[in-house]
Design a protein around this motif. Sequence first.
Motif, PDB file in Angstrom:
ATOM      1  N   ASP A  26     -16.416 -16.721   2.405  1.00 32.65           N
ATOM      2  CA  ASP A  26     -16.074 -16.863   3.817  1.00 32.65           C
ATOM      3  C   ASP A  26     -15.826 -18.310   4.192  1.00 32.65           C
ATOM      4  N   GLN A  27     -16.700 -19.182   3.759  1.00 36.64           N
ATOM      5  CA  GLN A  27     -16.589 -20.604   4.077  1.00 36.64           C
ATOM      6  C   GLN A  27     -17.619 -21.359   3.258  1.00 36.64           C
ATOM      7  N   GLY A  28     -17.595 -22.648   3.366  1.00 34.07           N
ATOM      8  CA  GLY A  28     -18.653 -23.441   2.758  1.00 34.07           C
ATOM      9  C   GLY A  28     -18.316 -23.974   1.387  1.00 34.07           C
ATOM     10  N   GLY A  29     -17.904 -23.166   0.484  1.00 30.57           N
ATOM     11  CA  GLY A  29     -17.453 -23.594  -0.824  1.00 30.57           C
ATOM     12  C   GLY A  29     -18.185 -24.774  -1.422  1.00 30.57           C
ATOM     13  N   ILE A  30     -17.463 -25.510  -2.247  1.00 33.73           N
ATOM     14  CA  ILE A  30     -17.989 -26.651  -2.979  1.00 33.73           C
ATOM     15  C   ILE A  30     -17.354 -27.907  -2.416  1.00 33.73           C
ATOM     16  N   LEU A  31     -18.148 -28.937  -2.158  1.00 33.04           N
ATOM     17  CA  LEU A  31     -17.616 -30.195  -1.665  1.00 33.04           C
ATOM     18  C   LEU A  31     -16.960 -30.945  -2.818  1.00 33.04           C
ATOM     19  N   VAL A  32     -15.692 -31.331  -2.624  1.00 32.63           N
ATOM     20  CA  VAL A  32     -14.940 -32.023  -3.666  1.00 32.63           C
ATOM     21  C   VAL A  32     -14.245 -33.256  -3.105  1.00 32.63           C
ATOM     22  N   SER A  33     -14.057 -34.215  -3.979  1.00 33.83           N
ATOM     23  CA  SER A  33     -13.218 -35.370  -3.688  1.00 33.83           C
ATOM     24  C   SER A  33     -11.824 -35.021  -4.196  1.00 33.83           C
ATOM     25  N   VAL A  34     -10.800 -35.324  -3.404  1.00 31.07           N
ATOM     26  CA  VAL A  34      -9.427 -34.978  -3.754  1.00 31.07           C
ATOM     27  C   VAL A  34      -8.615 -36.258  -3.932  1.00 31.07           C
ATOM     28  N   VAL A  35      -7.870 -36.318  -5.034  1.00 34.20           N
ATOM     29  CA  VAL A  35      -6.935 -37.409  -5.276  1.00 34.20           C
ATOM     30  C   VAL A  35      -5.574 -36.772  -5.486  1.00 34.20           C
ATOM     31  N   GLU A  36      -4.568 -37.295  -4.800  1.00 36.96           N
ATOM     32  CA  GLU A  36      -3.207 -36.778  -4.942  1.00 36.96           C
ATOM     33  C   GLU A  36      -2.353 -37.819  -5.658  1.00 36.96           C
ATOM     34  N   SER A  37      -1.708 -37.411  -6.741  1.00 35.03           N
ATOM     35  CA  SER A  37      -0.829 -38.322  -7.458  1.00 35.03           C
ATOM     36  C   SER A  37       0.549 -38.330  -6.805  1.00 35.03           C
ATOM     37  N   GLU A  38       1.393 -39.250  -7.230  1.00 29.70           N
ATOM     38  CA  GLU A  38       2.724 -39.372  -6.633  1.00 29.70           C
ATOM     39  C   GLU A  38       3.563 -38.111  -6.796  1.00 29.70           C
ATOM     40  N   ASP A  39       3.321 -37.343  -7.859  1.00 36.08           N
ATOM     41  CA  ASP A  39       4.100 -36.115  -8.063  1.00 36.08           C
ATOM     42  C   ASP A  39       3.525 -34.922  -7.309  1.00 36.08           C
TER      43      ASP A  39
END
Length: 103
Positions: A73-86
């Motif tokens: 429903d919600q809550g999930g796992i806390l993650v750090s996100v990095v987006e590459s140029e592609d």
Amino acid sequence: MDGFVGRASLEWWANHATCLEKYDIDLIVTVDAAGTWRARGQHADALDTTQREGWDFLMEMDPYFSIVFPGEDQGGILVSVVESEDGTLTLTEASDGDDPAPH
């Protein structure tokens, strides 16, 4: 979790009650023998100009999202996100104390 291939959601929470944005992503999660998981993916649909501006703003403000898998429903796992140029997204599980924001 042994691994996962499919669609999940990244949610950016301003606080425990307010989700500011939700993005669908196509994701591949692998788990090594030590139980450490790695995830790579991309936005399920191309972001329009407004969505891209919102995404960039949130990433600059605080690149921590909750990842929510199908059936949760919600809550999930806390993650750090990095987006590459592609446009590839790399997600790393946050450890205690990583996230300075309340979400």
